[in-house]
Design an enzyme around this catalytic site. Structure first.
Site, PDB file in Angstrom:
ATOM      1  N   ARG A   1       0.920  -1.303   0.293  1.00 53.47           N
ATOM      2  CA  ARG A   1       0.015  -0.031   0.137  1.00 53.47           C
ATOM      3  C   ARG A   1       0.996   1.216   0.128  1.00 53.47           C
ATOM      4  NH1 ARG A   1      -2.749  -3.849  -0.857  1.00 53.47           N
ATOM      5  NH2 ARG A   1      -4.480  -4.476   0.534  1.00 53.47           N
TER       6      ARG A   1
ATOM      7  N   SER B   1     -11.085   0.213   2.958  1.00 48.62           N
ATOM      8  CA  SER B   1     -10.667   0.087   4.359  1.00 48.62           C
ATOM      9  C   SER B   1     -10.282   1.194   4.871  1.00 48.62           C
ATOM     10  CB  SER B   1      -9.384  -1.000   4.148  1.00 48.62           C
ATOM     11  OG  SER B   1      -9.827  -2.257   3.492  1.00 48.62           O
TER      12      SER B   1
ATOM     13  N   GLU C   1      -5.827   4.848   6.042  1.00 53.69           N
ATOM     14  CA  GLU C   1      -5.274   4.383   4.816  1.00 53.69           C
ATOM     15  C   GLU C   1      -5.550   5.425   3.576  1.00 53.69           C
ATOM     16  OE1 GLU C   1      -5.571   0.320   2.525  1.00 53.69           O
ATOM     17  OE2 GLU C   1      -6.739   1.574   1.228  1.00 53.69           O
TER      18      GLU C   1
HETATM   19  P1  FAD Z   1      -8.504   9.181  -5.623  1.00 54.77           P
HETATM   20  O1  FAD Z   1      -9.133   8.967  -4.221  1.00 54.77           O
HETATM   21  O2  FAD Z   1      -9.139  10.072  -6.510  1.00 54.77           O
HETATM   22  O3  FAD Z   1      -6.947   9.503  -5.024  1.00 54.77           O
HETATM   23  C1  FAD Z   1      -6.202   8.862  -4.100  1.00 54.77           C
HETATM   24  C2  FAD Z   1      -4.841   9.619  -3.981  1.00 54.77           C
HETATM   25  O4  FAD Z   1      -4.227   9.411  -5.236  1.00 54.77           O
HETATM   26  C3  FAD Z   1      -5.061  10.869  -3.790  1.00 54.77           C
HETATM   27  O5  FAD Z   1      -4.068  11.614  -2.716  1.00 54.77           O
HETATM   28  C4  FAD Z   1      -4.928  11.680  -5.098  1.00 54.77           C
HETATM   29  O6  FAD Z   1      -4.289  12.987  -4.941  1.00 54.77           O
HETATM   30  C5  FAD Z   1      -3.870  10.744  -5.840  1.00 54.77           C
HETATM   31  N1  FAD Z   1      -3.945  10.611  -7.241  1.00 54.77           N
HETATM   32  C6  FAD Z   1      -5.097   9.915  -7.891  1.00 54.77           C
HETATM   33  N2  FAD Z   1      -4.875  10.161  -8.952  1.00 54.77           N
HETATM   34  C7  FAD Z   1      -3.421  10.593  -9.291  1.00 54.77           C
HETATM   35  C8  FAD Z   1      -2.748  10.720 -10.343  1.00 54.77           C
HETATM   36  N3  FAD Z   1      -3.149  10.597 -11.691  1.00 54.77           N
HETATM   37  N4  FAD Z   1      -1.597  11.340 -10.337  1.00 54.77           N
HETATM   38  C9  FAD Z   1      -1.010  11.426  -8.938  1.00 54.77           C
HETATM   39  N5  FAD Z   1      -1.831  11.264  -8.188  1.00 54.77           N
HETATM   40  C10 FAD Z   1      -2.963  10.887  -8.080  1.00 54.77           C
HETATM   41  N6  FAD Z   1      -7.714  -0.143  -2.531  1.00 54.77           N
HETATM   42  C11 FAD Z   1      -6.947  -1.318  -2.795  1.00 54.77           C
HETATM   43  O7  FAD Z   1      -5.765  -1.221  -2.894  1.00 54.77           O
HETATM   44  N7  FAD Z   1      -7.480  -2.500  -2.811  1.00 54.77           N
HETATM   45  C12 FAD Z   1      -8.832  -2.727  -2.798  1.00 54.77           C
HETATM   46  O8  FAD Z   1      -9.218  -3.958  -2.766  1.00 54.77           O
HETATM   47  C13 FAD Z   1      -9.560  -1.642  -2.597  1.00 54.77           C
HETATM   48  N8  FAD Z   1     -11.049  -2.004  -2.313  1.00 54.77           N
HETATM   49  C14 FAD Z   1     -11.747  -0.686  -2.264  1.00 54.77           C
HETATM   50  C15 FAD Z   1     -13.304  -0.885  -1.916  1.00 54.77           C
HETATM   51  C16 FAD Z   1     -13.905   0.048  -1.811  1.00 54.77           C
HETATM   52  C17 FAD Z   1     -15.407  -0.140  -1.759  1.00 54.77           C
HETATM   53  C18 FAD Z   1     -13.437   1.598  -1.882  1.00 54.77           C
HETATM   54  C19 FAD Z   1     -14.515   2.522  -1.831  1.00 54.77           C
HETATM   55  C20 FAD Z   1     -12.088   1.833  -2.129  1.00 54.77           C
HETATM   56  C21 FAD Z   1     -11.387   0.605  -2.248  1.00 54.77           C
HETATM   57  N9  FAD Z   1      -9.963   0.680  -2.445  1.00 54.77           N
HETATM   58  C22 FAD Z   1      -9.128  -0.301  -2.581  1.00 54.77           C
HETATM   59  C23 FAD Z   1      -9.249   2.089  -2.321  1.00 54.77           C
HETATM   60  C24 FAD Z   1      -9.131   2.795  -3.461  1.00 54.77           C
HETATM   61  O9  FAD Z   1     -10.159   2.373  -4.394  1.00 54.77           O
HETATM   62  C25 FAD Z   1      -7.975   2.718  -4.558  1.00 54.77           C
HETATM   63  O10 FAD Z   1      -6.763   3.139  -3.728  1.00 54.77           O
HETATM   64  C26 FAD Z   1      -7.951   3.573  -5.734  1.00 54.77           C
HETATM   65  O11 FAD Z   1      -6.879   3.193  -6.499  1.00 54.77           O
HETATM   66  C27 FAD Z   1      -8.029   4.952  -5.609  1.00 54.77           C
HETATM   67  O12 FAD Z   1      -8.355   5.552  -6.635  1.00 54.77           O
HETATM   68  P2  FAD Z   1      -9.089   6.790  -7.115  1.00 54.77           P
HETATM   69  O13 FAD Z   1      -9.129   7.257  -8.674  1.00 54.77           O
HETATM   70  O14 FAD Z   1     -10.380   6.910  -6.357  1.00 54.77           O
HETATM   71  O15 FAD Z   1      -8.025   7.837  -6.425  1.00 54.77           O
HETATM   72  P1  NAP Z   2     -10.391 -10.927   3.608  1.00 60.32           P
HETATM   73  O1  NAP Z   2     -10.314 -12.059   2.599  1.00 60.32           O
HETATM   74  O2  NAP Z   2     -11.486 -11.106   4.955  1.00 60.32           O
HETATM   75  O3  NAP Z   2      -8.806 -11.324   4.509  1.00 60.32           O
HETATM   76  C1  NAP Z   2      -8.809 -10.361   5.830  1.00 60.32           C
HETATM   77  C2  NAP Z   2      -7.487  -9.687   5.884  1.00 60.32           C
HETATM   78  O4  NAP Z   2      -6.649 -10.802   5.880  1.00 60.32           O
HETATM   79  C3  NAP Z   2      -7.119  -8.917   4.755  1.00 60.32           C
HETATM   80  O5  NAP Z   2      -6.894  -7.624   5.067  1.00 60.32           O
HETATM   81  C4  NAP Z   2      -5.718  -9.489   3.968  1.00 60.32           C
HETATM   82  O6  NAP Z   2      -4.697  -8.536   3.792  1.00 60.32           O
HETATM   83  C5  NAP Z   2      -5.709 -10.649   4.939  1.00 60.32           C
HETATM   84  N1  NAP Z   2      -5.307 -12.139   4.350  1.00 60.32           N
HETATM   85  C6  NAP Z   2      -6.030 -12.813   4.155  1.00 60.32           C
HETATM   86  N2  NAP Z   2      -5.837 -13.955   3.490  1.00 60.32           N
HETATM   87  C7  NAP Z   2      -4.152 -13.683   3.399  1.00 60.32           C
HETATM   88  C8  NAP Z   2      -3.087 -14.422   2.862  1.00 60.32           C
HETATM   89  N3  NAP Z   2      -3.207 -15.808   2.291  1.00 60.32           N
HETATM   90  N4  NAP Z   2      -2.101 -13.871   2.920  1.00 60.32           N
HETATM   91  C9  NAP Z   2      -1.679 -12.676   3.402  1.00 60.32           C
HETATM   92  N5  NAP Z   2      -2.793 -11.878   3.937  1.00 60.32           N
HETATM   93  C10 NAP Z   2      -4.037 -12.472   3.903  1.00 60.32           C
HETATM   94  O7  NAP Z   2     -10.104  -9.378   3.617  1.00 60.32           O
HETATM   95  P2  NAP Z   2     -11.553  -8.617   2.993  1.00 60.32           P
HETATM   96  O8  NAP Z   2     -11.753  -7.215   3.614  1.00 60.32           O
HETATM   97  O9  NAP Z   2     -12.646  -9.505   2.459  1.00 60.32           O
HETATM   98  O10 NAP Z   2     -10.686  -7.882   1.617  1.00 60.32           O
HETATM   99  C11 NAP Z   2     -10.212  -8.859   0.507  1.00 60.32           C
HETATM  100  C12 NAP Z   2      -9.258  -8.226  -0.370  1.00 60.32           C
HETATM  101  O11 NAP Z   2      -9.669  -7.297  -0.897  1.00 60.32           O
HETATM  102  C13 NAP Z   2      -8.014  -8.192   0.627  1.00 60.32           C
HETATM  103  O12 NAP Z   2      -6.837  -8.427  -0.224  1.00 60.32           O
HETATM  104  C14 NAP Z   2      -7.992  -6.562   0.907  1.00 60.32           C
HETATM  105  O13 NAP Z   2      -6.753  -5.687   0.978  1.00 60.32           O
HETATM  106  C15 NAP Z   2      -8.953  -5.983  -0.209  1.00 60.32           C
HETATM  107  N6  NAP Z   2      -9.565  -4.825   0.066  1.00 60.32           N
HETATM  108  C16 NAP Z   2      -8.830  -3.497   0.315  1.00 60.32           C
HETATM  109  C17 NAP Z   2      -9.697  -2.405   0.561  1.00 60.32           C
HETATM  110  C18 NAP Z   2      -8.927  -1.137   0.590  1.00 60.32           C
HETATM  111  O14 NAP Z   2      -9.579  -0.148   0.544  1.00 60.32           O
HETATM  112  N7  NAP Z   2      -7.371  -1.107   0.622  1.00 60.32           N
HETATM  113  C19 NAP Z   2     -11.162  -2.489   0.607  1.00 60.32           C
HETATM  114  C20 NAP Z   2     -11.592  -3.851   0.530  1.00 60.32           C
HETATM  115  C21 NAP Z   2     -10.993  -4.933   0.102  1.00 60.32           C
HETATM  116  P3  NAP Z   2      -4.594  -7.709   2.637  1.00 60.32           P
HETATM  117  O15 NAP Z   2      -5.524  -6.695   2.971  1.00 60.32           O
HETATM  118  O16 NAP Z   2      -3.089  -7.155   2.725  1.00 60.32           O
HETATM  119  O17 NAP Z   2      -4.750  -8.377   1.412  1.00 60.32           O
END
Ligand code: FAD
Ligand code: NAP
Length: 338
Positions: free
Chosen positions: A164, A235, A334
């Site tokens: 991340r 998250s 985050e």
């Molecule tokens: P924004 O929210 O618009 O921007 C995020 C940051 O990046 C800001 O600081 C912005 O200035 C910067 N930024 C955006 N675009 C650029 C650019 N082109 N150049 C420079 N800086 C930039 N994230 C995960 O990693 N894994 C997941 O599974 C995941 N699941 C999600 C589920 C839900 C329901 C939600 C709401 C979010 C989730 N996220 C997840 C978080 C998010 O979707 C990601 O981080 C996504 O990449 C953000 O994209 P955005 O375009 O909305 O960014």
């Molecule tokens: P999940 O599958 O219930 O797992 C819970 C947590 O356990 C997650 O945070 C995941 O870490 C970790 N995990 C599970 N199995 C693992 C493995 N084999 N090795 C290492 N780590 C493991 O999680 P969930 O909430 O339903 O989300 C599913 C996936 O979507 C996850 O990868 C999660 O990161 C991603 N997600 C991200 C966001 C976001 O905003 N960043 C939002 C929703 C979902 P990791 O989170 O490091 O994968």
């Protein structure tokens, strides 16, 4: 440049925070982006580069320039028997790219299905889900260096991609605007099936990439709220990375605590810590009325009341304090707070 004043941002952030942008500009080309950044520099304005707004918290009105990136385009750069190089503009929707890639037989993105937001933001926090991160397919990143106002390419090896995290959240924070990325995809399927939730839902040993993508979509649909219906930013806290000593102390106290070994220690599940501290399905009252945490996943803060950012950060502080008191772990938010 079509500069707008006092623009409501509620529809531009998935937490639906009703903040205003003092200035707002939608940019569609490299020259418009240069013009917008130059304007912010001449007026000494703070900048917020905006994609889908799914990973930000607007703490208050934004007293600067919001630059909304709208560049579009997906280009097949080269295609071999196995390797496929694809160029994608920052303003493309991430999940639409995942679906388009699958329809073309370009594999590698299936575990990253249904992540909200745009392509330009994907390298910023090295998006990841179900054991795959964009780091495994990213080729290079191209964009505007705001110090020189010149465009340049940054190779994947220079992006400092980590859990991340990336150089764009560290030394290049606010100094580089990504306008497009290259992805190295594959014509050959190589399933990554390391997450129990995904493996259980699939129920088969050799699923196709399409089936993996569909299953990820279904599992996520059951466990995560759709921001269009229930405002959220995914998250809210990062999974903490701790030393082996801390991991062993906690594991002795909480034998059921999930944790995963990493190169430098252990990753804990922030969602589990919140759940143990009683935060799952929390519904705010008084000054926190209209805010809560999701019933299926405590890690997701929800904002059905379209509350302001200061209330969101107040709830975040309460959660952090309770996790610190109970587990001695300092959680980090985050999404980026503005
Ligand atoms: P924004 O929210 O618009 O921007 C995020 C940051 O990046 C800001 O600081 C912005 O200035 C910067 N930024 C955006 N675009 C650029 C650019 N082109 N150049 C420079 N800086 C930039 N994230 C995960 O990693 N894994 C997941 O599974 C995941 N699941 C999600 C589920 C839900 C329901 C939600 C709401 C979010 C989730 N996220 C997840 C978080 C998010 O979707 C990601 O981080 C996504 O990449 C953000 O994209 P955005 O375009 O909305 O960014
Ligand atoms: P999940 O599958 O219930 O797992 C819970 C947590 O356990 C997650 O945070 C995941 O870490 C970790 N995990 C599970 N199995 C693992 C493995 N084999 N090795 C290492 N780590 C493991 O999680 P969930 O909430 O339903 O989300 C599913 C996936 O979507 C996850 O990868 C999660 O990161 C991603 N997600 C991200 C966001 C976001 O905003 N960043 C939002 C929703 C979902 P990791 O989170 O490091 O994968």
């Amino acid at each position: 440049m079509n500069l707008q004043h006092n623009v409501p941002l509620q529809d531009y952030n998935t937490l639906a925070v009703p903040a205003l942008a003092r200035y707002f500009v939608a940019v569609h080309s490299e020259s418009e982006l240069q013009e917008a950044v130059r304007f912010s520099q001449e007026k000494a304005l703070a900048r917020l580069v905006l994609g889908g707004g799914s990973n930000i918290v607007l703490a208050s009105d934004f007293d600067g320039l919001v630059i909304y990136l709208c560049m579009k385009g997906i280009t097949l750069a080269s295609s071999g028997a196995e390797r496929i190089k694809v160029g994608v503009a920052a303003g493309e929707n991430w999940d639409a790219l995942v679906q388009y890639s699958l329809s073309q037989g370009w594999y590698g993105l299936e575990n990253l299905s249904a992540i909200p937001g745009n392509v330009g933001a994907a390298p910023i926090q090295n998006i990841g889900a179900y054991g795959v991160e964009i780091s495994s397919v990213l080729g290079s990143v191209y964009g505007l260096d705001v110090d020189t106002l010149q465009y340049r390419q940054i190779e994947r090896s220079e992006c400092e991609l980590a859990y991340r995290d990336s150089i764009f959240k560290q030394s290049l924070k606010d100094r580089f605007v990504i306008t497009h990325i290259d992805l190295q995809l594959s014509a050959v399927s190589a399933p990554v099936l390391t997450y129990p939730a995904l493996v259980e839902a699939l129920g088969e040993k050799e699923p196709t990439p399409q089936r993996i993508a569909e299953t990820v979509r279904q599992v996520r649909g059951q466990k995560l709220p759709n921001p269009a219906e229930l405002p959220n930013a995914g998250s809210f806290f990062k999974n903490p990375l701790v030393s082996e000593t801390i991991f062993r102390e906690l594991k002795a106290r909480y034998p059921d605590m999930p944790a995963w070994a990493t190169a430098s220690g252990y990753k804990l599940a922030a969602g589990w810590l919140l759940e143990q501290a009683g935060w799952r399905g929390f519904e705010g009252e008084g000054e926190l009325s209209g805010l809560g945490t999701y019933s299926q996943q405590a890690l997701v803060m929800i904002n059905p009341g379209r509350c302001l950012g200061n209330a969101i950060l107040k709830l975040a502080d309460q959660i952090k304090h309770s996790v610190q008191t109970r587990f001695g772990i300092a959680l980090e938010i985050e999404p980026r707070v503005y």
